[in-house]
Design a protein around this motif. Structure first.
Motif, short mmCIF file in Angstrom:
data_model
loop_
_atom_site.label_atom_id
_atom_site.label_comp_id
_atom_site.label_asym_id
_atom_site.label_seq_id
_atom_site.Cartn_x
_atom_site.Cartn_y
_atom_site.Cartn_z
N GLN A 209 9.68 -22.71 -31.66
CA GLN A 209 8.45 -21.34 -31.38
C GLN A 209 9.13 -20.76 -30.37
O GLN A 209 8.60 -19.99 -29.30
N GLU A 210 10.35 -20.62 -30.14
CA GLU A 210 11.33 -19.64 -30.04
C GLU A 210 11.80 -18.50 -30.34
O GLU A 210 12.39 -19.00 -31.56
N ILE A 211 11.72 -17.08 -30.60
CA ILE A 211 12.28 -16.63 -31.34
C ILE A 211 12.85 -15.09 -30.60
O ILE A 211 12.91 -14.56 -29.35
N LYS A 212 14.34 -14.74 -30.43
CA LYS A 212 15.71 -14.02 -29.94
C LYS A 212 16.42 -12.92 -30.67
O LYS A 212 16.32 -13.62 -32.49
N LEU A 213 16.87 -12.10 -30.56
CA LEU A 213 17.06 -11.07 -30.67
C LEU A 213 18.97 -11.13 -31.08
O LEU A 213 18.79 -10.95 -29.18
N LEU A 214 19.99 -11.68 -31.71
CA LEU A 214 20.95 -11.54 -30.70
C LEU A 214 22.15 -10.25 -32.04
O LEU A 214 21.69 -10.06 -32.92
N PHE B 176 23.18 -20.97 -31.21
CA PHE B 176 22.13 -20.65 -30.23
C PHE B 176 21.20 -21.75 -30.07
O PHE B 176 20.60 -22.98 -29.54
N CYS B 177 20.64 -22.09 -31.47
CA CYS B 177 20.10 -22.90 -31.53
C CYS B 177 21.10 -24.56 -31.14
O CYS B 177 19.45 -25.13 -31.00
N LEU C 142 18.16 -12.02 -36.21
CA LEU C 142 16.71 -12.80 -35.51
C LEU C 142 16.46 -14.09 -35.92
O LEU C 142 17.03 -14.89 -37.15
N VAL C 143 16.90 -15.06 -34.79
CA VAL C 143 16.54 -16.12 -35.12
C VAL C 143 15.42 -16.61 -34.22
O VAL C 143 14.77 -16.50 -33.55
N GLY D 100 11.27 -24.62 -40.14
CA GLY D 100 10.34 -23.14 -39.34
C GLY D 100 11.96 -22.80 -39.12
O GLY D 100 11.65 -21.73 -38.24
N MET D 101 13.18 -23.35 -39.48
CA MET D 101 14.40 -22.69 -38.19
C MET D 101 14.76 -21.72 -39.03
O MET D 101 14.68 -22.30 -40.51
#
Length: 57
Positions: free
Chosen positions: A28-33, A49-50, A23-24, A10-11
């Motif tokens: 269950q967390e989505i982040k734009l870096l 980040f992960c 896009l990460v 799922g990663m």
């Protein structure tokens, strides 16, 4: 979509060449870096980040 490393199920790490952003999706967390100067820098930032969130990779 290009990925590197042994990721958790799922990663996802997706680098967008147009915006130079990453896009990460992790646990269950989505982040734009970003933006980043290149793909490798973006992928490394996403993996860091992960790791900060508990990924052991």
């Amino acid at each position: 979509m290009m990925q590197s490393g042994p990721y958790e199920p799922g990663m996802r790490i997706i680098y967008d060449v147009l915006t130079k952003s990453v896009l990460v999706s992790f646990r269950q967390e989505i982040k734009l870096l970003g933006p980043f100067p290149d793909r490798n820098t973006g992928i490394k930032a996403a993996e860091d980040f992960c790791r900060d969130k508990g990924w052991k990779g």
